[in-house]
Design a protein around this motif. Structure first.
Motif, PDB file in Angstrom:
ATOM      1  N   SER A  50       6.398   3.132  11.858  1.00 41.60           N
ATOM      2  CA  SER A  50       7.001   3.427  10.559  1.00 41.60           C
ATOM      3  C   SER A  50       8.482   3.106  10.674  1.00 41.60           C
ATOM      4  O   SER A  50       8.950   2.604  11.701  1.00 41.60           O
ATOM      5  CB  SER A  50       6.781   4.894  10.173  1.00 41.60           C
ATOM      6  N   TYR A 134      -0.521  -1.897   8.601  1.00 45.79           N
ATOM      7  CA  TYR A 134       0.754  -1.188   8.511  1.00 45.79           C
ATOM      8  C   TYR A 134       1.034  -0.557   7.144  1.00 45.79           C
ATOM      9  O   TYR A 134       0.404  -0.862   6.137  1.00 45.79           O
ATOM     10  CB  TYR A 134       1.898  -2.134   8.861  1.00 45.79           C
ATOM     11  N   LEU A 135       2.064   0.296   7.135  1.00 48.38           N
ATOM     12  CA  LEU A 135       2.616   0.847   5.906  1.00 48.38           C
ATOM     13  C   LEU A 135       3.341  -0.241   5.123  1.00 48.38           C
ATOM     14  O   LEU A 135       3.859  -1.205   5.695  1.00 48.38           O
ATOM     15  CB  LEU A 135       3.613   1.956   6.229  1.00 48.38           C
ATOM     16  N   SER A 136       3.452  -0.042   3.810  1.00 47.91           N
ATOM     17  CA  SER A 136       4.179  -1.013   2.988  1.00 47.91           C
ATOM     18  C   SER A 136       5.642  -1.143   3.401  1.00 47.91           C
ATOM     19  O   SER A 136       6.225  -2.230   3.328  1.00 47.91           O
ATOM     20  CB  SER A 136       4.083  -0.623   1.509  1.00 47.91           C
ATOM     21  N   GLU A 137       6.258  -0.051   3.862  1.00 46.38           N
ATOM     22  CA  GLU A 137       7.656  -0.134   4.261  1.00 46.38           C
ATOM     23  C   GLU A 137       7.847  -1.084   5.441  1.00 46.38           C
ATOM     24  O   GLU A 137       8.899  -1.739   5.570  1.00 46.38           O
ATOM     25  CB  GLU A 137       8.213   1.250   4.604  1.00 46.38           C
ATOM     26  N   GLN A 139       5.381  -3.603   6.153  1.00 49.87           N
ATOM     27  CA  GLN A 139       4.872  -4.900   5.698  1.00 49.87           C
ATOM     28  C   GLN A 139       5.906  -5.654   4.862  1.00 49.87           C
ATOM     29  O   GLN A 139       6.063  -6.869   5.002  1.00 49.87           O
ATOM     30  CB  GLN A 139       3.604  -4.688   4.865  1.00 49.87           C
ATOM     31  N   ASP A 140       6.607  -4.947   3.996  1.00 45.36           N
ATOM     32  CA  ASP A 140       7.595  -5.608   3.147  1.00 45.36           C
ATOM     33  C   ASP A 140       8.717  -6.226   3.979  1.00 45.36           C
ATOM     34  O   ASP A 140       9.223  -7.311   3.652  1.00 45.36           O
ATOM     35  CB  ASP A 140       8.155  -4.624   2.125  1.00 45.36           C
ATOM     36  N   ARG A 158      -2.689  -4.800   3.522  1.00 39.33           N
ATOM     37  CA  ARG A 158      -2.207  -3.792   4.463  1.00 39.33           C
ATOM     38  C   ARG A 158      -3.014  -2.514   4.258  1.00 39.33           C
ATOM     39  O   ARG A 158      -3.490  -2.258   3.157  1.00 39.33           O
ATOM     40  CB  ARG A 158      -0.710  -3.572   4.300  1.00 39.33           C
ATOM     41  N   GLU A 160      -1.921   0.713   5.037  1.00 38.56           N
ATOM     42  CA  GLU A 160      -1.072   1.889   4.828  1.00 38.56           C
ATOM     43  C   GLU A 160      -1.309   2.966   5.896  1.00 38.56           C
ATOM     44  O   GLU A 160      -1.374   4.157   5.618  1.00 38.56           O
ATOM     45  CB  GLU A 160      -1.300   2.481   3.427  1.00 38.56           C
ATOM     46  N   ASP A 161      -1.389   2.517   7.151  1.00 33.71           N
ATOM     47  CA  ASP A 161      -1.612   3.424   8.286  1.00 33.71           C
ATOM     48  C   ASP A 161      -0.375   3.370   9.184  1.00 33.71           C
ATOM     49  O   ASP A 161       0.162   2.294   9.437  1.00 33.71           O
ATOM     50  CB  ASP A 161      -2.855   2.961   9.048  1.00 33.71           C
ATOM     51  N   LYS A 162       0.074   4.517   9.675  1.00 34.39           N
ATOM     52  CA  LYS A 162       1.233   4.535  10.563  1.00 34.39           C
ATOM     53  C   LYS A 162       0.886   4.913  11.998  1.00 34.39           C
ATOM     54  O   LYS A 162       1.736   4.829  12.878  1.00 34.39           O
ATOM     55  CB  LYS A 162       2.301   5.501  10.035  1.00 34.39           C
TER      56      LYS A 162
END
Length: 256
Positions: A50, A134-137, A139-140, A158, A160-162
């Motif tokens: 994250s 991964y999380l969007s934070e 991936q972006d 993605r 959305e897993d941390k």
């Protein structure tokens, strides 16, 4: 090729502590080469992916260099950081880390993301598909970094897993479904970006169905390390095109 006449090679891999995929997959890929090429692993603590301070602190250099020094004691020919953190932290992160590893150990060093960079540029990829857990934070940031390097991510998925350990719990069929969705955008290649994600087993059948190269992180790292150690990655078959593509990129110097 006569393996019996070839000097044995030892590949050193720095591994996230909670990763349960890259060790067995790397060993399975190399098994066709018998005792002539072996992989050896050192771990340091990575338990969350994250943008939290605790997560970013996992990638401080001191514990990584300690693990690299221990790997070097096995007289490995190459040391690779088998992880993808530089995809969101930036390529300079891994360039600096590898320079420090080489200075500390005297062993040539590289990483998963430096391997991707060399391969994608060698292939001339400008339109990429991306699949991660991964999380969007995260991936972006990865997408923005690719864009800065001249590679457009035309489609991505993605999960959305941390939790780094949990990445290994997603089966190959689920990952293939994500790749099928991304393939609808007709990218020039698809990166399955995470070394604790089960993209490697689906590569060959996916490529046969779609014609799109599937570049799995574990496979990309293994192929790159073989080339750096002077072995021909194309000797590895059954795991998709990445080994032949890496062989072509590095040319005849690694033909043994």
């Amino acid at each position: 090729m006569s393996l019996s006449r070839t000097k044995p090679v030892r590949l050193g891999m720095l591994t996230p502590s909670s990763n349960t995929v890259l060790e067995p997959y790397t060993s399975a890929m190399l098994s066709a080469l018998g005792d002539q090429v072996t992989a050896h692993f050192g771990r340091f603590r990575v338990v969350e992916i994250s943008l939290s301070r605790a997560s970013q602190d996992q990638f401080h250099t001191a514990p990584i260099l300690e693990a690299a020094e221990r790997l070097a004691e096995a007289q490995v020919d190459v040391i690779a950081w088998n992880g993808t953190s530089a995809s969101w932290l930036g390529l300079e992160q891994d360039r600096n880390l590898c320079a420090q590893i080489e200075a500390k150990t005297g062993v040539r060093a590289s990483s998963t993301i430096l391997a991707y960079d060399a391969l994608l540029r060698g292939m001339g990829v400008t339109r990429l598909g991306l699949v991660t857990p991964y999380l969007s934070e995260i991936q972006d940031r990865i997408i923005a970094n690719f864009d800065q390097g001249g590679i457009q991510v035309v489609a991505d998925e993605r999960l959305e897993d941390k939790g780094n350990f949990s990445f290994a719990t997603y089966g190959p069929a689920q990952i293939e479904g994500l790749c099928d969705t991304v393939a609808l955008a007709q990218p020039e290649a698809i990166a399955v970006l995470c070394t604790n994600f089960r993209g490697a087993p689906i590569a060959q059948t996916f490529e046969t169905r779609t014609g799109i190269p599937l570049l799995d992180s574990v496979s990309v790292t293994a192929a790159h390390c073989l080339a750096l150690a002077g072995r021909d990655p194309a000797d590895i078959t059954g795991w998709g095109k990445v080994f032949a593509l890496t062989s072509d990129l590095h040319g005849s110097n690694n033909k043994t």
